[in-house]
Design an enzyme around this catalytic site. Structure first.
Site, PDB file in Angstrom:
ATOM      1  CE  LYS A 270     -44.719  52.316 100.983  1.00 26.51           C
ATOM      2  NZ  LYS A 270     -44.126  53.676 100.881  1.00 26.51           N
ATOM      3  CG  ASP A 288     -46.320  54.355  95.495  1.00 23.63           C
ATOM      4  OD1 ASP A 288     -47.381  54.317  94.829  1.00 23.63           O
ATOM      5  OD2 ASP A 288     -45.196  54.483  94.961  1.00 23.63           O
TER       6      ASP A 288
END
Length: 402
Positions: A270, A288
């Site tokens: 991420k 997320d």
């Protein structure tokens, strides 16, 4: 005298003999003819005797046929009962066909049993709000139950286009001036808001502007600066560790490859995609908590693992759309499609959302749930892009400001 007798006898003999001989012959002939005629007459009599018998039999047959026909036509006759027995059986034989026809009638009813599943979703929106025009109906029509792959791709891309019109100024909501600041800020954003990170990093980068400075920093001093972000001890260890790795392995520069970024302490896929997409312009999907929540609500995927979500969603869009897609989804999750109570009544993509009705559907009540610039409030960045300010967004206040 004798002559006369001889002639007389001769005549008589000739005549008489002829006559006498002819008589018996004639008689015999007549007898033979009569016998022949009698023989012939005998068969004729037998034929005559047979003809009445045949006529009687034919008449008997005709009468029998007539009786049968009359008996068949007669409702009260005894024989029709036996013949009507098959007629009674014929309905019994047709009953299987009727039973077979019954499933045929039930066949269309089978899909109707599945129909209530989507209808249940219509009930909630109609009961909760009568003022949302057509949104609930369109939402149910777009329910992805049984949705084909092509239909899913089209719906997902349409949602992204709609969000691009709603958030044309979408951007990374972390303040940064270079890749090093962005990678540190992204690591610090775990388990906190971007606003809190943006209010904390100015003091951190003012004291440690380079990877070399942060690598040689005193952990206790760094912990004190990072305390507002939460989990400050673990985060201090991560940012100092990645700074040392940048100095030792990459000459103090942030690498621009995924396989190198994920080797840094505290940096996962991420964080790596945030850095690649916003600092190096390389497409990536940022999965997320907001992104995970929304793509499951929209039925883009049922996966829960971030890596699998990234792969499933990435397959729905061209690679060039990945970075902006991440911004659009995250912005929508922070402003409208909240975790606990989504503002469904104020959602611009309600007709495309299978989860419509999970949150507040009344438009007036939903408006009160909006956040940041959608509610006329400040955003998360202290130094947002000019496009955001031009669209009516407001800069966030610094840490400690009223």
């Amino acid at each position: 005298m004798s002559a006369e007798r001889d002639s007389a006898v001769g005549e008589q003999g000739s005549d008489g003999g002829r006559k006498t001989a002819g008589a018996p012959r004639t008689a015999a002939a007549g007898t033979g003819a009569s016998a022949a005629s009698a023989k012939k007459a005998a068969p004729s009599k037998k034929a005559a005797a047979r003809k009445p018998a045949a006529a009687k039999k034919a008449a008997a047959r005709k009468s029998a046929a007539a009786k049968k026909a009359a008996a068949e036509k007669t409702p009260g006759a005894t024989k029709p009962a036996a013949k009507k027995a098959p007629a009674k059986k014929t309905p019994a034989k047709k009953t299987p066909s009727a039973k077979k026809a019954a499933p045929a009638k039930k066949a269309p009813s089978a899909p109707l049993k599945k129909a209530p599943a989507p209808r249940k979703q219509v009930v909630a929106p109609k009961k909760v709000t009568a003022s949302v025009p057509a949104a609930p109906a369109k939402t149910v029509a777009a329910h992805p139950q049984g949705e084909s792959r092509t239909a899913l791709v089209r719906r997902a891309r349409r949602i992204n286009r709609e969000l691009a019109e709603v958030y044309p100024y979408a951007h990374p909501e972390l303040d940064f001036e270079n890749p090093f600041q962005l990678v540190v800020a992204t690591v610090l954003s775990a388990q906190t808001t971007d606003l809190r990170v943006n209010q904390t990093t100015p003091a951190l980068f003012a004291k440690y502007p380079t990877p070399e400075d942060l690598a040689a920093a005193n952990p206790e001093e760094v912990e004190e600066i990072l305390r507002p972000t939460g989990f400050f001890r673990a985060k201090t260890k991560s940012v100092i560790g990645l700074s040392k790795a940048l100095v030792e392995q990459f000459g103090g520069e942030v690498p621009g490859r995924l396989e190198d970024l994920v080797k840094l302490p505290g940096v996962g896929r991420k964080t790596a995609f945030v850095v690649l997409g916003n600092a190096f312009g390389r497409p990536g999907i940022t999965v997320d908590t907001h992104f995970q929540r929304l793509v499951r609500r929209w039925k883009w995927t049922d996966e829960t693992d971030p890596d699998k979500i990234e792969a499933a969603v990435g397959a729905l869009f061209p690679k060039s759309d990945w970075t902006d897609l991440s911004h659009h989804v995250i912005w929508h999750g922070r402003r409208i499609c909240h975790a606990r109570k989504p503002a469904c009544g104020a959602c611009p993509i309600a007709p495309l959302c299978p989860a419509y009705g999970e949150g507040e559907t009344d438009p007036e009540k939903a408006k009160k749930l909006l956040k940041y610039e959608k509610a006329g409030q400040p955003g998360q960045r202290l130094k947002p892009p000019q496009a955001y300010l031009d669209a009516g967004g407001r800069a966030a206040p610094p840490l400690g400001a009223a």
